[in-house]
Design a protein around this motif. Structure first.
Motif, PDB file in Angstrom:
ATOM      1  N   VAL A 169      40.629 -28.985   3.076  1.00 26.59           N
ATOM      2  CA  VAL A 169      40.897 -29.093   4.306  1.00 26.59           C
ATOM      3  C   VAL A 169      42.541 -30.631   4.069  1.00 26.59           C
ATOM      4  O   VAL A 169      43.368 -30.622   4.243  1.00 26.59           O
ATOM      5  CB  VAL A 169      39.383 -29.882   5.283  1.00 26.59           C
ATOM      6  N   PHE A 170      41.461 -31.211   2.804  1.00 32.06           N
ATOM      7  CA  PHE A 170      42.404 -32.190   2.603  1.00 32.06           C
ATOM      8  C   PHE A 170      43.813 -32.174   2.323  1.00 32.06           C
ATOM      9  O   PHE A 170      45.015 -31.956   2.542  1.00 32.06           O
ATOM     10  CB  PHE A 170      41.507 -33.137   0.770  1.00 32.06           C
ATOM     11  N   VAL A 171      43.620 -30.726   0.794  1.00 30.94           N
ATOM     12  CA  VAL A 171      44.750 -29.969   0.754  1.00 30.94           C
ATOM     13  C   VAL A 171      45.259 -29.397   1.508  1.00 30.94           C
ATOM     14  O   VAL A 171      46.957 -30.085   1.860  1.00 30.94           O
ATOM     15  CB  VAL A 171      44.510 -29.014  -0.576  1.00 30.94           C
ATOM     16  N   MET A 172      44.946 -28.827   2.376  1.00 30.53           N
ATOM     17  CA  MET A 172      46.034 -27.365   3.665  1.00 30.53           C
ATOM     18  C   MET A 172      46.614 -29.169   4.188  1.00 30.53           C
ATOM     19  O   MET A 172      47.739 -28.948   5.111  1.00 30.53           O
ATOM     20  CB  MET A 172      45.259 -27.052   4.263  1.00 30.53           C
ATOM     21  N   ARG A 173      45.849 -29.889   4.579  1.00 30.91           N
ATOM     22  CA  ARG A 173      46.377 -30.829   5.894  1.00 30.91           C
ATOM     23  C   ARG A 173      47.401 -32.415   5.653  1.00 30.91           C
ATOM     24  O   ARG A 173      48.198 -32.097   6.104  1.00 30.91           O
ATOM     25  CB  ARG A 173      45.542 -31.398   7.081  1.00 30.91           C
ATOM     26  N   HIS A 174      46.896 -32.679   4.258  1.00 32.36           N
ATOM     27  CA  HIS A 174      48.114 -33.534   3.994  1.00 32.36           C
ATOM     28  C   HIS A 174      48.713 -33.794   2.699  1.00 32.36           C
ATOM     29  O   HIS A 174      49.797 -33.993   2.409  1.00 32.36           O
ATOM     30  CB  HIS A 174      46.727 -34.833   2.992  1.00 32.36           C
TER      31      HIS A 174
END
Length: 140
Positions: free
Chosen positions: A130-135
């Motif tokens: 989620v961190f990689v995809m969103r940020h």
């Protein structure tokens, strides 16, 4: 209904289903194992598996029909990436001998060290994804 209440209700239903399946059939409620057993399991063991999977599919459909859809909707990242994600989840559940429901719900409840470790790995990689995809990649 308040999101916390619907989450509490959902968790209660998942826990109840896990207990009922264990009490009635002596089986762990691991969705990947239940689903794979439909195709590669024993013939006499398929009926309850098909019914369980049908219930998983029917629940969200009924919510949508009755206007209670919480905005899950169409995947925002496209079908090819969703297919790749599904394939990776399938490979991961094979490597981990189970999925989040089997390890995270049933295994932790039984204080299984393997399930505690597996759930920690699932959660770590889920948070990282989620961190990689969103940020980092900028996908909402």
């Amino acid at each position: 209904m308040h999101p916390y209440l619907s989450s509490l209700l959902g968790g209660t239903l998942i826990g109840t289903a896990a207990v009922l399946l264990m009490a009635s059939l002596g089986r762990i409620t691991g969705i990947s194992g239940i689903a794979s057993g439909v195709f590669i399991g024993k013939r006499g063991d398929r009926g309850w598996r098909v019914a369980f999977i049908a219930g998983l599919i029917a629940g969200p459909l009924l919510l949508t029909v009755f206007g209670q859809d919480r905005g899950i909707g169409v995947p925002q990242i496209g079908l090819p990436l969703m297919a790749l994600a599904g394939l990776l989840v399938g490979v991961g559940t094979g490597l981990g001998n189970g999925c989040t429901s089997g390890h995270g719900v049933c295994g932790i409840a039984r204080l299984s060290p393997r399930s505690l470790l597996a759930t920690g790995v699932f959660m770590t990689f889920g948070i990282a994804t989620v961190f990689v995809m969103r940020h980092l990649l900028g996908n909402a």
